[in-house]
Structures are given as C-alpha cells and as structure tokens.
Design a protein around this motif. Structure first.
Motif, PDB file in Angstrom:
ATOM      1  N   UNK A  68       0.817  -1.213   0.000  1.00 11.26           N
ATOM      2  CA  UNK A  68       0.000   0.000   0.000  1.00 11.26           C
ATOM      3  C   UNK A  68       0.847   1.258   0.000  1.00 11.26           C
ATOM      4  N   UNK A  69       1.915   1.262   0.790  1.00 16.39           N
ATOM      5  CA  UNK A  69       2.840   2.402   0.783  1.00 16.39           C
ATOM      6  C   UNK A  69       3.508   2.558  -0.574  1.00 16.39           C
ATOM      7  N   UNK A  71       2.312   1.769  -3.542  1.00 21.27           N
ATOM      8  CA  UNK A  71       1.362   2.377  -4.480  1.00 21.27           C
ATOM      9  C   UNK A  71       1.121   3.844  -4.114  1.00 21.27           C
ATOM     10  N   UNK A  72       1.055   4.144  -2.810  1.00 18.59           N
ATOM     11  CA  UNK A  72       0.768   5.510  -2.363  1.00 18.59           C
ATOM     12  C   UNK A  72       1.853   6.491  -2.794  1.00 18.59           C
ATOM     13  N   UNK A  73       3.123   6.093  -2.648  1.00 21.23           N
ATOM     14  CA  UNK A  73       4.218   6.987  -3.046  1.00 21.23           C
ATOM     15  C   UNK A  73       4.126   7.285  -4.541  1.00 21.23           C
ATOM     16  N   UNK A  74       3.867   6.263  -5.339  1.00 17.80           N
ATOM     17  CA  UNK A  74       3.727   6.479  -6.786  1.00 17.80           C
ATOM     18  C   UNK A  74       2.521   7.366  -7.086  1.00 17.80           C
ATOM     19  N   UNK A  75       1.411   7.151  -6.363  1.00 14.60           N
ATOM     20  CA  UNK A  75       0.214   7.984  -6.555  1.00 14.60           C
ATOM     21  C   UNK A  75       0.520   9.456  -6.358  1.00 14.60           C
ATOM     22  N   UNK A  76       1.355   9.780  -5.368  1.00 14.78           N
ATOM     23  CA  UNK A  76       1.666  11.184  -5.101  1.00 14.78           C
ATOM     24  C   UNK A  76       2.356  11.850  -6.288  1.00 14.78           C
ATOM     25  N   UNK A  77       3.044  11.054  -7.090  1.00 16.07           N
ATOM     26  CA  UNK A  77       3.664  11.591  -8.301  1.00 16.07           C
ATOM     27  C   UNK A  77       2.791  11.362  -9.530  1.00 16.07           C
ATOM     28  N   UNK A  78       1.529  11.006  -9.289  1.00 17.26           N
ATOM     29  CA  UNK A  78       0.569  10.703 -10.350  1.00 17.26           C
ATOM     30  C   UNK A  78       1.069   9.574 -11.253  1.00 17.26           C
ATOM     31  N   UNK A 291      -5.620  -0.726  -0.915  1.00 15.20           N
ATOM     32  CA  UNK A 291      -5.210  -0.174   0.379  1.00 15.20           C
ATOM     33  C   UNK A 291      -4.821   1.298   0.231  1.00 15.20           C
ATOM     34  N   UNK A 292      -4.047   1.608  -0.817  1.00 15.88           N
ATOM     35  CA  UNK A 292      -3.635   3.001  -1.046  1.00 15.88           C
ATOM     36  C   UNK A 292      -4.830   3.887  -1.377  1.00 15.88           C
ATOM     37  N   UNK A 293      -5.761   3.370  -2.184  1.00 14.71           N
ATOM     38  CA  UNK A 293      -6.950   4.143  -2.532  1.00 14.71           C
ATOM     39  C   UNK A 293      -7.794   4.432  -1.296  1.00 14.71           C
TER      40      UNK A 293
END
Length: 364
Positions: A68-69, A71-78, A291-293
């Motif tokens: 989850x972390x 995916x979350x880090x990548x999400x922050x950079x879109x 989890x990240x979503x």
C-alpha cells in the motif's frame, strides 16, 4: 475553497463506502441462503477473537502496508504502479540470496541486510518501467503489468533451475538457516508476560512496516523531495515551471515505490515461509492498490486500510473453512470493498459535496 472539509474526505467517504459494500455483501450472502449476521460474527471471531486470529490478521496487514505504501508513493507523483506484485517477487529473490549464501551470526544483522537487498531488487525492477515512462513515454501501467509476468517467469526459472535443492521436486529454495529466523510476536511478547499464539505467523517485520509508514510520512510531508513529488503529482506543468525535473521525479518516486514493495519479502519470505517459494506474494501487490486508494495515499490511512484488508483476508478464510459460503464469495466481498472504496468513489463523493455546499450556502 474545498467543496467539503478534509475530515469528510479522509473519514466520511471511506466509511460510507464501507457501509455500502457491507450492505451489498449482506444481500449477496442472503441470496445464497446464508445468514449475514452469523457470517459477520464468524469473520470477527476468526480474525480478531483470538491471538491466533490476530496473528494472521497482522501478518496479512504487514504485507499490505508495504504494498500500500508502494502504491501511495507512486500515486503522489501521479504514477500508477501496478507492478508491486513483481517487485515483491524480486524482493523475495534478494532476501533468499542474502539468507542462503551469506552466514549470519544473528537475525538482526540478517534482517538489516535482507531489508537492503529486498529494497534494492524491488527498486531495480521498478526502475526499468520508470525509465521507459520518463524517456520513451511508455505508459507505466502497461509496463508494470508486463513486468509482473516477467518477474514470475524469472522467479520460476531461478527456483527450478538454480535454487532448488538436489533431489527435490518442489520448486522452492532450501530452508533458511536457523540463525536468520525472525522472532514471531509470541517470542517478542513472551518476555514481557503477554501471551500470544505460537502458531501465528506475525513477526518482527510488522515493526518494520510500521516504521516504513513513519518514514514515508516524513519523506512525503517533511522533505523537499516529498514536496517536489507532490507538486509534480498535482501539476506537471506547474512543477516544470518551478524547475522540477519530470525525469527525476518519475525515477525517484518509482524507485522508492519498488523498494517498498520489495521490502514485503522480509515478512512473507524471511518471516513466514523461511524459504523462497512460487507465488509467495499471494496477490498482495494488487491488494496494495486498494489499500492506497482507501487510505487516501496517506501512511496512516494505509496503516488502517491494511489492517482492514488483513481482517477481510483472515476472516474470509475462517468463513470459507467453517461455513457453506464458498471461497469465491469471499473474494466477491473483498472485491465489493475495493469497488466502493476505489472505482465508485465519486458515487459517494459527489452527493456529499452537494450536501456540504448546500450547508455552506445556508450558513452564508
């Protein structure tokens, strides 16, 4: 001005989504002639009603925290990193090499080295899709999906042709030496007088996962690099105008993401199986997306969402074992949670935004 308060976005929307998923799941269970209340009671008692259940819930949650972390880090950079599964597989390969081929006097030293190796292998596996996206424009979703299959094929080759012990038919490495055995929660808690199940697989890597949540929070919200990652994710053109390099952010965000996914191997490979086996990731890389979503890409949210999905995994296993509800229906229930917290987020968000706008106008 935001259309709704921050607390509503972080707490209320996921809560309503969960309630909707629970209602629909109850209807599905009713549809096959089972009692949804009894099913919920079975899930709660199986996942949370004993230290054995808690041990498995926390074991699964540890895996989901790492992915989850990632995916979350990548999400922050879109960036949409769907390659956590393959990166975790390669992380397992790094852990196995560290544990099998280097003699260690104590598990603490082995764990530090295994963390470094798993992060390195996961980061390297994420670096190739990142480079293809940053330099060639190849979409990160497509390349990371492809690299999951390549990782599975590579792991299969290594286990069958390189790491399998002589005379064994099982596509798995030999067991790790006793010196690299990670303490379970039973072994950690026994000295302070707390009784915990010996059979539960939760181990010291849970503390590594919690530490990773803290480190990611500090990185994203308390460092210049984290600010650059978030700025790039919010507006690529604005970040460019501010002198932020798209190539640098894409590469760095994906390297960190891959390293976090690879770190999962300290739990499932080193902590639980104590050898490298095929399909040891068990889909945790994909669950990390949900989890990240659900956690809104915030480390604390990821921590809570990981425990929820750990509960669903362990509770679902107990439900399939002790009731007539088929295992496939458990997957459907998990999918409904993912559907409402991820894909159908706007179905809950848009009516709530209208409600809060109306309340704001009424006060004005």
């Amino acid at each position: 001005m935001d259309k709704m308060p921050k607390w509503a976005d972080v707490v209320l929307i996921p809560l309503i989504s969960l309630i909707l998923a629970a209602i629909l799941s109850a209807l599905v269970i009713l549809g096959i002639g089972e009692d949804p209340v009894a099913a919920v009671n079975m899930m709660v008692s199986g996942a949370l009603g004993s230290t054995y259940g808690w041990g498995y819930t926390l074991y699964y949650a540890t895996n989901f925290m790492f992915t989850g972390l990632a995916v979350a880090v990548a999400f922050h950079a879109r960036l949409f990193n769907i390659g956590g599964e393959g990166q975790a597989m390669l992380g397992g390969l790094g852990v196995a090499m560290i544990c099998l081929y280097i003699p260690w006097p104590h598990w603490t030293m082995a764990l530090l080295a295994a963390c470094a190796a798993s992060m390195l292998f996961g980061a390297v596996w994420a670096a190739i899709p990142a480079y293809l996206q940053a330099r060639r424009g190849s979409h990160i979703v497509i390349t990371t999906i492809m690299f999951n299959f390549i990782a599975a094929a590579l792991l299969n080759y290594m286990l069958v042709n390189v790491m399998r012990p002589d005379g064994s038919m099982d596509p798995a490495s030999e067991r790790f030496p006793a010196a690299v055995h990670l303490p379970t929660l039973h072994e950690l808690l026994a000295p302070i007088g707390i009784s915990f199940s010996k059979a539960a697989p939760a181990n010291v890597s849970l503390l590594v996962a919690v530490l990773a949540c803290v480190v990611v929070w500090a990185l994203i919200w308390r460092t210049r690099l984290g600010y650059e990652i978030r700025a790039y994710g919010h507006s690529e053109s604005g970040a460019l105008y501010a002198g932020i390099s798209p190539f640098k952010i894409t590469m760095v965000a994906m390297l960190i993401s891959g390293a976090l996914a690879g770190l999962m191997a300290t739990n499932n490979v080193m902590g639980e199986a104590e050898r490298l086996v095929l399909n040891s990731t068990e889909g945790a890389g994909f669950i990390g997306i949900a989890v990240a979503l659900m956690g809104r890409s915030h480390p604390f949210g990821v921590f809570l969402a990981a425990i929820l999905f750990g509960f669903l995994y362990q509770g679902g296993a107990e439900l399939a074992l002790w009731t007539n509800i088929p295992r496939e229906l458990i997957v459907v229930i998990q999918a409904l949670v993912i559907l409402f917290t991820g894909a159908l987020d706007n179905m809950v968000r848009m009516p709530l935004e209208k409600v809060f706008l109306a309340l704001r106008k009424g006060k004005a």
